[in-house]
Design an enzyme around this catalytic site. Structure first.
Site, PDB file in Angstrom:
ATOM      1  CG  HIS A  68      -1.905   1.446   0.630  1.00  0.00           C
ATOM      2  ND1 HIS A  68      -2.996   0.959   0.347  1.00  0.00           N
ATOM      3  CD2 HIS A  68      -1.505   2.465   1.622  1.00  0.00           C
ATOM      4  CE1 HIS A  68      -3.706   2.132  -0.073  1.00  0.00           C
ATOM      5  NE2 HIS A  68      -2.769   2.946   1.153  1.00  0.00           N
ATOM      6  CB  ALA A  69       0.990   4.290  -2.079  1.00  0.00           C
TER       7      ALA A  69
ATOM      8  CG  HIS B  36      -1.622  10.558  -2.333  1.00  0.00           C
ATOM      9  ND1 HIS B  36      -3.225  10.550  -2.119  1.00  0.00           N
ATOM     10  CD2 HIS B  36      -1.421  10.305  -1.487  1.00  0.00           C
ATOM     11  CE1 HIS B  36      -3.571  10.866  -1.332  1.00  0.00           C
ATOM     12  NE2 HIS B  36      -2.443  10.351  -0.674  1.00  0.00           N
ATOM     13  CD  GLU B  37       1.596   7.908  -1.749  1.00  0.00           C
ATOM     14  OE1 GLU B  37       2.330   8.661  -0.325  1.00  0.00           O
ATOM     15  OE2 GLU B  37       0.547   7.280  -1.185  1.00  0.00           O
TER      16      GLU B  37
ATOM     17  CG  HIS C 230       1.394  12.308   1.537  1.00  0.00           C
ATOM     18  ND1 HIS C 230       0.677  12.863   2.496  1.00  0.00           N
ATOM     19  CD2 HIS C 230       1.100  11.593   1.334  1.00  0.00           C
ATOM     20  CE1 HIS C 230      -0.700  12.279   2.437  1.00  0.00           C
ATOM     21  NE2 HIS C 230      -0.490  11.020   1.429  1.00  0.00           N
TER      22      HIS C 230
ATOM     23  CD  GLU D   7      -3.891  10.994   2.958  1.00  0.00           C
ATOM     24  OE1 GLU D   7      -3.383  11.332   2.509  1.00  0.00           O
ATOM     25  OE2 GLU D   7      -2.705  11.715   4.170  1.00  0.00           O
TER      26      GLU D   7
ATOM     27  CG  HIS E 171      -6.376   3.445   5.016  1.00  0.00           C
ATOM     28  ND1 HIS E 171      -6.393   3.024   4.216  1.00  0.00           N
ATOM     29  CD2 HIS E 171      -5.883   4.623   4.899  1.00  0.00           C
ATOM     30  CE1 HIS E 171      -5.866   3.425   2.872  1.00  0.00           C
ATOM     31  NE2 HIS E 171      -5.041   4.420   3.605  1.00  0.00           N
TER      32      HIS E 171
ATOM     33  CE1 TYR F 247      -6.200   8.734   2.143  1.00  0.00           C
ATOM     34  CE2 TYR F 247      -6.962   7.849   3.864  1.00  0.00           C
ATOM     35  CZ  TYR F 247      -5.796   8.174   3.377  1.00  0.00           C
ATOM     36  OH  TYR F 247      -4.817   7.204   3.864  1.00  0.00           O
TER      37      TYR F 247
HETATM   38  O1  X8Z Z   1      -4.523   5.630   0.847  1.00  0.00           O
HETATM   39  C1  X8Z Z   1      -4.395   5.998   0.161  1.00  0.00           C
HETATM   40  C2  X8Z Z   1      -2.978   6.409  -0.483  1.00  0.00           C
HETATM   41  C3  X8Z Z   1      -1.959   6.552   0.999  1.00  0.00           C
HETATM   42  S1  X8Z Z   1      -2.186   7.643   1.981  1.00  0.00           S
HETATM   43  C4  X8Z Z   1      -2.174   6.124  -1.217  1.00  0.00           C
HETATM   44  N1  X8Z Z   1      -5.117   6.526  -0.410  1.00  0.00           N
HETATM   45  C5  X8Z Z   1      -6.286   6.123   0.023  1.00  0.00           C
HETATM   46  C6  X8Z Z   1      -6.839   4.694  -1.004  1.00  0.00           C
HETATM   47  O2  X8Z Z   1      -5.781   4.150  -1.159  1.00  0.00           O
HETATM   48  O3  X8Z Z   1      -7.949   4.335   0.196  1.00  0.00           O
HETATM   49  C7  X8Z Z   1      -5.147   7.619  -1.392  1.00  0.00           C
HETATM   50  C8  X8Z Z   1      -6.785   7.920  -1.523  1.00  0.00           C
HETATM   51  C9  X8Z Z   1      -7.327   7.246  -0.782  1.00  0.00           C
HETATM   52 ZN    ZN Z   2      -1.755   9.627   1.323  1.00  0.00          ZN
END
Ligand code: X8Z
Ligand code: ZN
Length: 598
Positions: free
Chosen positions: A339-340, A369-370, A373, A397, A497, A507
């Site tokens: 997960h990024a 996105h990354e 941060h 975010e 998450h 988000y």
């Molecule tokens: O978790 C993330 C990022 C890392 S903070 C990749 N996002 C959420 C997800 O993937 O569920 C970005 C959009 C929503």
């Molecule tokens: Zn993020």
């Protein structure tokens, strides 16, 4: 009773008066707390980096230990800070005292055994998610196992309903073993939160927004009501197109959409099914994934484009260590959390990302996105430690996504990806594609923590976890599980998450804020085109404005930071609504005579 209490308190205050600590003592306390927390946070960050890049029992244990120390110290400082509650302090110190009490996501109990237990559970759950695989042939045939990257690719590209259902269900075999640990995590985290004076962990999470927690919940309702009509129109259009594709037996005319048909393992964003939904003769007549592949762009090349955008705004290049230490490609020989994520391991300049990059348009956005941060982290790195964070977590975010909104056809022309920008008269496709990414996400962004807040408060018990999860999925998103679910399933845990205990409302806020930021920055950059055609690429003015907000960090309440960039002190969904206004008209025309809602 009240009066009695008053007298009693008065007596306590009077007798305590001679011992009231001084401002100098408070300053000394804060200095020590910041120095110690910086040290422990960096140690925990290093251990977490190694754990996520090399999941083993040992790295999990080491990371849990470092977290235990960091959390333990943070809890102690938060409690000790109450000693200064009655001291008249300057505003920056008042804010630091407050942030000390709010800094934790997981507040472990002060009991040593329980603190060890909860940090071990937390590391273990993230590890289980990271290692998660679906093995279609059963456990015996490991060569056929699919990891999340494989499943994500299938869900993005397959149009075979049976296959989609199979992998959808398959990914959800990773989470039932998490349920016992998760249930215990909830109990222990709540105990820790109560020790800090919060009703439960959800209440602690809601307290981080410079307003009373109940008012924050109302803000969310207000924002959701602003965007809901747009979502309803998109949902109806998509349901209808999917009915045409998969037939009435699979997609009901008036009910929720089955969750496996939307191009994503969680149905959280739907842009991958754009080809099924595209308006006739509309742009994008281009496919960013195909362009990137045709140009043989590799993972590092993708990241360089992202860095280049930030540099065009006037931000300095990323440090050399970023390129040495980041993880860009999924390793073949070890387990990692794919997960990024973006990191600042020394909380100054040790910036990194960790991402298993696929050469796709979707990952092109995620890279921006990354990096958002990372550039935020560096912009606030001269603030005192307790202020080194975003104005609120939605801001963190939103930054990179704001930049990704500037990836317009004109920008792609500048990169040499397109020869010419498509004509604006055909923009409905462009806007629909963006809406499948951003509008589809809104109710998903909202519901994860609606579920978790109730789990933490006890309103949803472990016996109701899954049923409550699907109620919320239906209520907000209008989607349904494609196969029967029971309480033996733990579908929330199949989302990163939840397994990793990362709050999610950020988000939803970011989805709204990024359009507000984009609108303000486009204006600063002098763009007079429709918002979806504005790119702030190369605008030093927009860059300076953005940097002014980023460098505030968390030193001021978030409305001050928002004002610095947008002139507004309220989060405002009118920017996203305005951005998609022409699409809304078009969707409503397509939906004429057809059912809307579920
Ligand atoms: O978790 C993330 C990022 C890392 S903070 C990749 N996002 C959420 C997800 O993937 O569920 C970005 C959009 C929503
Ligand atoms: Zn993020």
């Amino acid at each position: 009773m009240k009066q009695f209490l008053g007298i009693l308190l008065g007596a306590v205050v009077l007798s305590a008066a001679p011992n009231t600590p001084s401002v100098a003592e408070a300053r000394k306390f804060l200095n020590e707390a910041e120095a110690r927390l910086l040290e422990l946070t960096n140690q925990a960050g290093r251990a977490a980096w190694v754990q996520s890049n090399f999941i083993t029992d040992d790295t999990e244990a080491l990371s849990a230990l470092a977290n235990e120390r960091q959390i333990g110290a943070a809890v102690e400082f938060a409690k000790a800070a109450t000693r200064f509650d009655k001291v008249a302090l300057p505003p920056d110190m008042v804010r630091k005292m407050k942030l000390l009490k709010l800094s934790l996501t997981l507040a472990a109990p002060s009991n040593d055994k329980e603190r060890t237990e909860v940090t071990r559970i937390a590391s273990g759950l993230e590890g289980m998610y990271g290692k998660g695989k679906y093995c279609p042939g059963g456990a015996s045939d490991k060569t056929k196992c699919l990891d999340l990257q494989d499943i994500t690719r299938i869900m993005a590209n397959s149009r075979d309903e049976k296959e989609l259902k199979d992998v959808w269900k398959g990914w959800r075999t990773v989470s039932p073993p998490m349920k016992t640990g998760y249930t215990r995590l909830v109990q222990l985290a709540n105990k820790g939160a109560r020790e800090l004076g919060f009703a439960d962990t959800g209440a602690m999470w809601r307290s981080k927004y410079d307003m009373p927690p109940d008012e924050f919940a109302k803000e969310l309702d207000r924002l959701w009501e602003q965007v809901k009509p747009l979502y309803m129109s998109l949902h109806a259009y998509v349901r209808n197109k999917l009915r045409e594709k998969y037939g009435d037996a699979v997609v009901p005319a008036t009910g929720p959409i089955p969750a496996h048909l939307l191009g994503n393992p969680w149905a959280q964003s739907w842009e991958n099914i754009y080809p099924l939904l595209a308006p006739k003769d509309a742009d994008p007549g281009f496919d960013l994934t195909e362009i990137l592949k045709a140009r043989k762009t590799d993972a590092i090349g993708m990241v360089k484009y992202g860095e280049g955008f930030f540099m065009s705004l006037g931000f300095a290049a990323l440090p050399a260590t970023f390129w040495d230490r980041s993880l860009f490609v999924k390793p073949r020989d070890r387990e990692v959390v794919c997960h990024a994520s973006a990191w600042d391991v020394d909380n100054v300049n040790d910036l990194r990302i960790k991402m298993c990059i696929d050469i796709t348009g979707e990952d092109f956005s995620t890279i921006h996105h990354e990096l958002g941060h990372n550039f935020y982290q560096r912009a606030y790195n001269t603030q005192p430690f307790l202020f080194r964070d975003s104005a609120n977590d939605g801001f963190h975010e939103a930054v990179g996504d704001t930049i990704a909104l500037s990836v317009t056809p004109e920008y792609l022309v500048k990169l040499g990806f397109l020869k010419t920008a498509p004509d604006q008269s055909k923009d409905m496709g462009l806007m629909l594609h963006k809406a499948l990414e951003k509008v589809a996400f809104l109710p998903f962004g909202l519901l994860i923590d609606q579920w978790r807040w109730k789990v933490f408060s006890g309103e949803i018990t472990p016996e109701q976890y899954n049923q409550a999860w699907w109620q919320l999925r239906r209520k907000y998103q209008g989607i349904a599980a494609p196969v029967d679910r029971t309480e033996a399933d733990f579908d929330a845990g199949a989302k990163y998450h939840v397994a990793a205990n990362v709050p999610y409302m950020r988000y939803f806020l970011a989805d709204i804020l990024q359009f507000q930021f984009h609108r303000a920055l486009a204006k600063t950059a002098g763009c007079t085109e429709p918002l979806h055609r504005c790119s702030i690429y190369n605008s030093k003015e927009a860059g300076a404005k953005l940097n002014a907000m980023l460098s505030i960090g968390q030193s001021k309440p978030w409305p001050d930071a928002l004002e610095a960039l947008t002139g507004q002190r309220q989060m405002d969904a009118s920017a996203i609504v305005d951005y998609f206004a022409p699409l809304k008209v078009w969707l409503d025309e397509q939906n004429k005579g057809k059912p809307v809602g579920w």
